[in-house]
Design an enzyme around this catalytic site. Structure first.
Site, mmCIF file in Angstrom:
data_model
loop_
_atom_site.group_PDB
_atom_site.id
_atom_site.type_symbol
_atom_site.label_atom_id
_atom_site.label_comp_id
_atom_site.label_asym_id
_atom_site.label_seq_id
_atom_site.Cartn_x
_atom_site.Cartn_y
_atom_site.Cartn_z
ATOM 1 N N CYS A 167 52.049 40.812 -17.762
ATOM 2 C CA CYS A 167 52.312 41.499 -19.030
ATOM 3 C C CYS A 167 51.410 42.711 -19.251
ATOM 4 O O CYS A 167 51.874 43.777 -19.667
ATOM 5 C CB CYS A 167 52.184 40.519 -20.190
ATOM 6 N N HIS A 207 49.484 42.467 -27.049
ATOM 7 C CA HIS A 207 48.251 42.811 -26.344
ATOM 8 C C HIS A 207 47.888 44.278 -26.589
ATOM 9 O O HIS A 207 48.769 45.142 -26.686
ATOM 10 C CB HIS A 207 48.413 42.628 -24.830
#
Length: 335
Positions: A128, A241
């Protein structure tokens, strides 16, 4: 088109269902697979109810065109042949095949054409944090080749799964009510804390998460000489994130050039107005499709350097959405 989702009951599996719906992906038939524990669960998709089948070795994938898998590296390795033997393209969200030479590692905005080189009928979805970063790096690299990348990540609890999100919520509740918080999913209590430790440590002092960014970025960008150094940190955020990135390019690039390149890049949204306190934050990026870039500025230590801040929803663009976009790219550019 016949589509299968393996790991349908997990956080990413559920995100697959939402993303396929949002993207209006062309599905004529849908199959859901999971562990023995999740078999029998029912999920709704476009007004129709589907039951999760236990993933077994057999011919359940006969006729499947695309299988999105997110059930862990061990499961992916064990069932890859079962999933692909009838011709299905397996788009795998685990780390099982990412660095295999005969498996493409794909972010459509960066190296979409690699998806057509699939000798094993497997395409790997990158980590990711890598996905988010390379979408932005591509815009800079198109102006001048990038020589070095330094990145510090600030990774949400959801990167460790649904149970980790529940644990963070429980920890705050326990602490507020005077109880000792339960710690199971992380090395330490995450509530009111940051943990500079994601995945296991390797012999060179970096974690596997940090080495994924090192290795995967080189492969995706076809840049074996690109230097990447990462520090990955878990933060008490639920979802999305963040990354602080420093790049060094072969030729100097102005802030204005970089901002224009980001603004024109597919999958990137620029939010960069510090005077009015506008910059990307997880609070506003969660559940969004693009990668958001801000705080674009010159690196004061390097005449060839730029620094910027990056935020993306790692369950969406960092996992399910990127996998679906790979399939969309293949459909739209079918050879």
């Amino acid at each position: 088109m016949k589509v299968a989702i393996v790991g349908a009951s997990g956080a990413v599996g559920q995100e697959f269902l939402r993303v396929l719906d949002e993207q209006n992906f062309p599905i004529d038939d849908l199959l859901l697979f999971g562990s023995k524990r999740s078999a029998g669960r029912k999920y709704s998709f476009k007004g129709k109810e589907y039951t999760v089948k236990e993933l077994c070795h057999g011919d359940d994938f006969a006729g499947v065109d695309i299988a999105f898998t997110s059930a862990g590296a061990g499961t992916s390795r064990e069932f890859a042949e079962t999933i692909t033997k009838h011709g299905a393209i397996m788009i795998d969200n685990s780390s099982a095949f990412r660095m295999d030479d005969d498996v493409p590692l794909v972010v459509p905005e960066v190296n979409g054409d690699d998806a057509f080189n699939t000798p094993r009928n497997i395409i790997a979805n990158p980590n990711c944090t890598t996905i988010q970063m390379v979408v932005a790096l591509k815009a800079i690299n198109d102006l001048s080749p990038i020589r070095r990348v330094h990145v510090a990540t600030y990774q949400a609890a959801s990167g460790a799964g649904a149970a980790a999100m529940d644990e963070l919520i429980s920890q705050y509740k326990d602490l507020a009510e005077g109880r000792e918080p339960k710690v199971e999913k992380f090395a330490y209590q995450l509530a009111y804390n940051v943990i500079p430790h994601i995945d296991v440590f390797t012999d060179n002092g970096y974690t596997k998460e940090e080495m994924k960014m090192y290795n995967e970025t080189k492969k995706i960008m076809h840049a074996p000489d690109l230097d990447v150094s990462a520090m990955c940190v878990r933060v008490p955020v639920m979802r999305a994130h963040s990354e602080a990135i420093w790049v060094e390019t072969a030729d100097p690039i102005s802030v204005e050039q970089a901002r224009a390149a980001f603004a024109a890049a597919k999958g990137v949204v620029v939010v960069d107005d510090p005077e009015n306190k506008k910059y990307p934050m997880p609070l506003f990026v969660a559940n969004q499709d693009p990668v958001y870039v801000g705080r674009i500025r010159r690196d004061l230590t390097n005449d060839h350097g730029l620094s910027f801040w990056l935020v993306g929803d790692q369950i969406k663009k960092g996992a399910a959405l990127n996998a679906v976009q790979i399939a969309q790219y293949m459909i739209e550019n079918k050879r």
